[in-house]
Design a protein around this motif. Sequence first.
Motif, PDB file in Angstrom:
ATOM      1  N   ASP A 160       0.829  -1.198   0.000  1.00 13.70           N
ATOM      2  CA  ASP A 160       0.000   0.000   0.000  1.00 13.70           C
ATOM      3  C   ASP A 160       0.871   1.259   0.000  1.00 13.70           C
ATOM      4  O   ASP A 160       1.165   1.832   1.052  1.00 13.70           O
ATOM      5  CB  ASP A 160      -0.913  -0.028   1.230  1.00 13.70           C
ATOM      6  N   VAL A 197       3.188   4.316  -2.844  1.00 11.92           N
ATOM      7  CA  VAL A 197       3.682   4.756  -4.154  1.00 11.92           C
ATOM      8  C   VAL A 197       5.135   5.193  -3.999  1.00 11.92           C
ATOM      9  O   VAL A 197       5.603   5.438  -2.891  1.00 11.92           O
ATOM     10  CB  VAL A 197       2.841   5.911  -4.728  1.00 11.92           C
ATOM     11  N   SER A 200       0.703  10.545  -7.831  1.00 11.61           N
ATOM     12  CA  SER A 200       0.442   9.129  -7.575  1.00 11.61           C
ATOM     13  C   SER A 200      -0.190   8.934  -6.209  1.00 11.61           C
ATOM     14  O   SER A 200      -1.146   8.164  -6.049  1.00 11.61           O
ATOM     15  CB  SER A 200       1.750   8.323  -7.656  1.00 11.61           C
ATOM     16  N   LEU A 221      -4.285   7.554  -4.983  1.00 11.24           N
ATOM     17  CA  LEU A 221      -4.602   6.450  -4.068  1.00 11.24           C
ATOM     18  C   LEU A 221      -5.005   6.941  -2.682  1.00 11.24           C
ATOM     19  O   LEU A 221      -5.107   6.146  -1.746  1.00 11.24           O
ATOM     20  CB  LEU A 221      -3.391   5.511  -3.949  1.00 11.24           C
ATOM     21  N   GLN A 236       9.659   6.558  -1.252  1.00 10.10           N
ATOM     22  CA  GLN A 236       8.298   6.038  -1.321  1.00 10.10           C
ATOM     23  C   GLN A 236       7.526   6.483  -0.086  1.00 10.10           C
ATOM     24  O   GLN A 236       8.107   6.874   0.930  1.00 10.10           O
ATOM     25  CB  GLN A 236       8.290   4.512  -1.412  1.00 10.10           C
ATOM     26  N   THR A 289       2.789   2.718  -8.298  1.00  8.27           N
ATOM     27  CA  THR A 289       2.535   1.999  -7.060  1.00  8.27           C
ATOM     28  C   THR A 289       3.665   1.024  -6.734  1.00  8.27           C
ATOM     29  O   THR A 289       4.524   0.740  -7.562  1.00  8.27           O
ATOM     30  CB  THR A 289       1.221   1.197  -7.145  1.00  8.27           C
ATOM     31  N   ASN A 347       3.088  -2.055  -6.172  1.00 14.16           N
ATOM     32  CA  ASN A 347       2.638  -3.382  -6.602  1.00 14.16           C
ATOM     33  C   ASN A 347       3.307  -3.745  -7.917  1.00 14.16           C
ATOM     34  O   ASN A 347       2.759  -3.533  -8.994  1.00 14.16           O
ATOM     35  CB  ASN A 347       1.108  -3.394  -6.751  1.00 14.16           C
TER      36      ASN A 347
END
Length: 285
Positions: free
Chosen positions: A30, A32, A56, A60, A92, A145, A147
Motif C-alpha cells: 500500500d 507509491v 500518484s 490512491l 516512497q 505503485t 505493486n
Amino acid sequence: MKELAYYDGRIGTPEELMVPFQDRVHFFGDGVYDATVGGNHKVYLLEDHLDRFYSSAKALDIKIPMDKKELGELLTKLLSMVEGNTHFVYWQVTRGTAPRDHAYDEAMLGKLWVMIRPNKLKDPDVPIRLITMEDTRFLYCNIKTLNLLPSVLASQEALKAGAMETVLHRGDMVTECAHSNVSILKNGTFLSHPNDNLILRGIAKTHMIQACYRLGIQVLERAFTMEELMDADEVIVTSSSNFCLHADVIDGKSVGGKDPVTLKKIQDAVLEEYLEYTGRDSIFD
C-alpha cells in the motif's frame, strides 16, 4: 556514508533501519514511489519527480507527511550525506501503520522512506537486448505503485534470456517495458505511446520528447504495434536512471541501427541537459 536509508524521520544504513510490522506495505503493498539519479549531489529533475510522486499518492488517497518543498529539501540534504558523484535516489510513501484491514482510516498519515545508493549510468552508445511479453498488469499503470510483481517477473525473464529489459504489449499494441518506457524512430519521426492509464508517464521520456521538439524532430504520441517495433529504424528505451538507451536485438532478432544520426542527436541533447543540470563534466565517474 556510502549508502543511506531513511524511515519516518530516522536515518541509518539499510541494514540498521527497522520498519514496523504493521506498516500497510507489508500486507497490501500500500504505497507509491518515485526515483531518479543524483548527479554531483543534485537530485536530477527534482520538481518533475516530486510532481509525479504527489500525483500518484493523491490518486490512491495517501497522505504524504510533508509538502513538496520540504520533501525536496530533505532529499537534497540526504543526498549530500552520501559519498560519491552519481547515485540512485529512491523514495516512497506507504499509507501508514495500522492493524491489518483492507479498509483504512482516511486521516492516517503516510510513512516516508528514502534510499540512496551509488549508481552508474549505462553508456548510451552500447546497444541493449530486449525480449517481449504480454502485458498482464492491472489498468492503473499511470500510478507509480509499489505493486510491481508483474514487472518483477518480466524483468526476471529478461535476465534469464540475457536481455536488459522486457517490452510489454497488450495484444499487438506495445505499451512500455517492465521498468522503462520504449519509443521508436521511423522515417525521422519519434513515436511513443501516449500518457494514458496503460503506461507510467516517464519523466525521462518526457524530456526526450522536449529534446526532439528543440531539434525539430517530429513527435507522434500514439500507440504503435509490435510490427512497427520490430521494423523501427531505432528502438529507444528510457528510464529515470538511464535516459536514452537503444536496442539492437528483440527476441533474438536484429532491430534498429537504421538511423544512428538522429538517434545520436537525441542522445546528445538528453545527456547535455543532465550535465548542465548537475554541473557534471561526464556521465561516467
